[in-house]
Design an enzyme around this catalytic site. Structure first.
Site, PDB file in Angstrom:
ATOM      1  CD  GLU A 523      -3.446  57.995 -54.918  1.00  0.00           C
ATOM      2  OE1 GLU A 523      -4.130  58.956 -55.326  1.00  0.00           O
ATOM      3  OE2 GLU A 523      -2.501  57.492 -55.575  1.00  0.00           O
ATOM      4  CD  GLN A 545      -7.950  64.990 -54.200  1.00  0.00           C
ATOM      5  OE1 GLN A 545      -8.069  64.933 -55.427  1.00  0.00           O
ATOM      6  NE2 GLN A 545      -7.109  65.811 -53.607  1.00  0.00           N
ATOM      7  CG  ASP A 548     -13.840  56.042 -57.163  1.00  0.00           C
ATOM      8  OD1 ASP A 548     -14.523  55.213 -57.766  1.00  0.00           O
ATOM      9  OD2 ASP A 548     -14.328  57.012 -56.551  1.00  0.00           O
ATOM     10  CE1 TYR A 549      -9.079  58.249 -58.922  1.00  0.00           C
ATOM     11  CE2 TYR A 549      -8.838  60.255 -57.643  1.00  0.00           C
ATOM     12  CZ  TYR A 549      -9.228  59.620 -58.815  1.00  0.00           C
ATOM     13  OH  TYR A 549      -9.748  60.344 -59.850  1.00  0.00           O
ATOM     14  CG  HIS A 590     -14.118  61.839 -59.463  1.00  0.00           C
ATOM     15  ND1 HIS A 590     -13.657  61.557 -60.724  1.00  0.00           N
ATOM     16  CD2 HIS A 590     -13.138  62.555 -58.862  1.00  0.00           C
ATOM     17  CE1 HIS A 590     -12.468  62.091 -60.894  1.00  0.00           C
ATOM     18  NE2 HIS A 590     -12.123  62.702 -59.770  1.00  0.00           N
TER      19      HIS A 590
END
Length: 801
Positions: A523, A545, A548-549, A590
């Site tokens: 990321e 994506q 959270d990431y 997620h």
């Protein structure tokens, strides 16, 4: 692995002239470092971090650096900046002093400590200059290895310009992708994950990047044996070396004190990267750091006598001098003359920089003293006013803090006598003049900022039927890519399968792998790709994506992208669009909504939170008309919901910073955003059945927030306020409440305590029950609103519990 060798290229006289000029630059830079340290130790400057010991390899790098190329480096590269003609002595010291005039400190107008370098990509109106006609340095940041992700994008831009059809007219940014992105880093900082992530990504992408590692064996006081396996970064990276069957890097080792070999190494690296688009790593070892890491300490504390003697002997400037004498390029007397002249020029440049720095403040000091003297003559507090004025007058070299502090203290002595208006006006005028020197350009101040975009509503056929919402995104992206050949999107699963929610379905097949691309699970460098390419005139959309990431990339967003316009005082920009999806779905990683963390970490980037895909598509269309970076958070559970397909795809816009009232009501104002709005709408229907009429407002964007102050108008009508949010308690809901109560003064209209309803403090648990017991449910909202109304009218709405 390649060992550099010497290769003569010029006639001896031309070569001699060039070498002597290089030596002059090196000695000038060294004198700047030495005198700069003294300026800090005597208190004229706050902090110093210098490039002494790295001068000679930077000269070699500068020789291979061409117009159109970009540097993404760290805070030791002053010699390089001098060698390419982008910094002079006076500017060096202006940066050290923190001069707030961009003409004196073109690197940052005093916003960064010295040693952080930048060139100007934009003109005075915020428009792009022709970057192919100048040598470019992307603005440095202090976090170690933080320059690496951006470097990847700067290099990838050349790849795009060379391989994508339709952007041939972008001649202000590239000439057939021939430009190199040059990275620099200290050997200790290669231990950072961002370094390895970028090195790997550049090898995969095969971009024209030349990465220099300045290796002096230390990271502040910590030796390389504690930093790097085998104490040798090129040794442990030799698996990246390309061969006949495998793409990879060209890796070159060269000694940092060997002028001739350095020239050869950098010329070879440039040819490989520029012509073949192959990344090159140059490990420049046996370097020194004559004054230690910075002015904060002494390297004698952690280097033994043997090491200090070696550093003195193998100082690169000394070795260059010895080599010039040994090869009859110059006599000791010629070099002594250059040394003496450099000392004189540096001293004169330092004095000029200091005079330019202090003169305006001395003038402001005298202006205030005159005003205070006038005020004192008719004041009962004459003695006290004259005392503080005298204290200000005694300061030989005042700073603006001294001036404004004195004025504000004097104001207190005059206010009771009602004789303070002239001083009050002076303070107001002075603050209005000075504050922007420290606070301007957090966001774009050009004619292309987000507020320049006119709202265009989506249009529909009368017979339009509802469709899966993700198709609106897909078809809108299709329109964007067709209209704007400089746009591209990349991320995990963004290419071949058209993203995990099919919002890019078929786009790679239609527009090619350079414009719609898959990326590795990395990321931070996905963000870096976007930053670097946006700095070179492309319009990238970097896809993370899941929300959270985003945490993997938050440091790059916060330290680099969010501060770019600010730390260059509007002289560089990166209008990157970051696309992600978040809010409710399943489980801890997620369904997160860490919006409070995000909005407080990335001031300088707009944060847009559309409730559906039509709104999201409108934001993308709007942002492409602006020159600012933004994060767009699509609703993760909204792709399969039904929406009508607009007919003006690629053209309609969602206004940025403007709220929307999606249900009018008279009893209470409910403010929220994103997926939670659908839950609120359900609860509002149930509340209406018992006579409670809610007004629901979608904020749509958190940064900027309700620029028209429409929410307070609603509160003035309903006299009650509830902010609902999926973030943890005290997260984005606290920010929203602060904006409404503090900035919009809604407290004046409240008949009940303003309240918030957020998720539980923990991350959301898995499954439907996990969502129900973790995030605000329709029942939670119903009961929260009911309790507020019950307190106001218990007879009509008796307590539930």
């Amino acid at each position: 692995m390649t060992e550099a060798t010497t290769k003569p290229a010029l006639s001896f006289e031309d070569f001699k002239t060039e070498v002597l000029n290089d030596y002059k630059i090196a000695t000038t830079s060294r004198e700047c470092s030495l005198l700069g340290r003294r300026e800090v130790l005597t208190g004229k400057a706050k902090f110093g971090i210098f490039g002494d010991g790295k001068e000679v390899p930077q000269l070699a790098m500068a020789k291979a650096f061409k117009n159109g190329d970009f540097r993404s480096g760290y805070y030791r590269d002053q010699t390089f900046m001098m060698a390419i003609g982008e910094m002079n002595i006076q500017q060096f010291f202006a940066g050290l002093y923190g001069h707030t005039d961009i003409e004196h400190d073109p690197m940052s107008a005093g916003r960064q400590m010295g040693g952080h370098f930048a060139t100007h990509s934009l003109d005075e109106n915020g428009n792009w200059k022709n970057l192919t006609l100048q040598k470019n340095s992307s603005a440095d940041i202090s976090p170690t290895a933080g320059q690496m992700p951006r470097l990847l994008g700067l290099a990838q831009a050349s790849k795009i310009y060379r391989n994508v059809n339709g952007i041939e007219n972008k001649t202000n940014f590239s000439i057939n992708g021939n430009e190199i992105a040059w990275g620099t880093i200290g050997n200790a900082s290669t231990s950072e994950g961002l370094f390895f992530e970028t090195i790997n990504a550049a090898g995969v992408l095969q971009v024209p990047m030349v990465m220099s590692v300045w290796d002096d064996e230390y990271g502040i006081s910590v030796h390389a044996r504690h930093q790097t396996t085998k104490e040798n970064i090129s040794e442990i990276l030799k698996g990246f070396q390309r061969d006949e069957n495998n793409k990879g890097y060209e890796i070159i080792r060269v000694k940092g004190w060997d002028y001739a070999s350095l020239i050869d190494a950098y010329q070879k690296a440039a040819q490989i990267a520029r012509e073949e688009h192959v990344p090159v790593l140059i490990h420049v070892n046996e370097l020194t750091q004559p004054q230690g890491h910075s002015t904060s300490g002494s390297h004698e504390r952690y280097k033994n006598e043997e090491r200090l003697k070696w550093e003195a002997d193998f100082d690169c400037v000394r070795q260059m001098r010895l080599w010039m004498i040994a090869t009859n390029i110059a006599s000791p007397e010629e070099l002594d003359a250059i040394d003496e002249n450099a000392k004189k020029e540096v001293l004169e440049g330092k004095k000029a920089a200091w005079t330019a720095f202090v003169t305006p403040m001395k003038e402001e000091q005298q202006e205030l003293i005159a005003l205070l003297s006038k005020a004192a003559n008719s004041s009962e507090n004459k003695v006290f006013i004259e005392k503080i004025a005298g204290e200000l007058s005694s300061i030989k070299e005042p700073i603006r803090k001294d001036i404004l502090t004195t004025a504000r203290k004097a104001l207190r002595l005059l206010v009771a006598e009602n004789k303070h208006s002239e001083l009050a006006n002076w303070i107001t005028t002075y603050t209005q003049k000075i504050q922007p020197k420290f606070s301007s350009h957090l966001f774009s101040e050009s004619a292309k900022n987000v507020f320049s975009v006119k709202e265009v509503a989506p249009t529909y056929d009368e017979s339009a039927e509802t469709t899966d919402a993700r198709l609106i995104l897909r078809d809108n992206f299709d329109a964007i890519f067709a209209q704007h050949p400089e746009t591209l999107v990349f991320g995990e699963d963004a290419g071949n399968i058209g993203d995990v929610n099919q919002g890019l379905e078929g786009m790679q097949e239609k527009y090619g792998e350079f414009r719609v691309a898959d990326a590795g699970i990395r990321e931070a460098t996905i963000l870096g790709q976007g930053i670097g390419m946006a700095m070179r005139g492309l319009r990238p959309i970097a896809e993370i994506q899941y929300l959270d990431y985003l945490l993997y990339a938050i440091q790059i967003m916060s330290d680099d992208l969010a501060t770019l316009q600010y730390r260059t005082r509007g002289k560089q920009k990166a209008p990157l669009i970051i696309r992600t999806r978040g809010h409710r779905l399943e489980g801890i990683w997620h369904s997160g909504s860490p919006m409070g963390m995000i909005i407080n970490a990335i001031r300088g980037i707009h944060v847009l939170v559309p409730r559906n895909m039509t709104k999201a598509a409108g934001f993308y269309n709007a942002l492409l008309q602006t020159d600012e970076p933004a994060l767009v958070v699509e609703c993760l559970n909204g792709y399969r919901l039904k929406e009508k397909m607009p007919t003006n795809l690629g053209a309609f816009t969602t206004p940025i910073g403007v709220v929307e009232t999606i249900k009018e009501g008279k009893d209470i104002t409910i403010v929220s955003y994103g997926s939670t709005l659908r839950v609120i709408e359900q609860a509002a229907k149930e509340l209406l059945e018992i006579g409670i009429d809610c007004e629901i407002i979608d904020v749509q964007s958190l940064l900027p927030f309700d620029v028209n102050h429409d929410i307070v108008k609603s509160v003035a009508k309903t006299n009650r306020l509830l902010v609902i949010d999926e973030d943890v308690p005290g997260g984005a809901s606290a920010f929203i409440l602060q904006q409404i109560v503090d900035e919009q003064n809604a407290y004046k209209y409240l008949d009940s305590k303003p309240e918030t309803l957020a998720s539980k403090a923990h991350r959301p648990a898995y499954g439907t029950d996990g969502d129900y017991f973790s995030k605000p449910s329709a029942e939670d909202i119903f009961e929260k609103v009911y309790a507020i109304m019950s307190e106001a009218n218990p007879k009509k709405h008796p307590r539930l519990y």
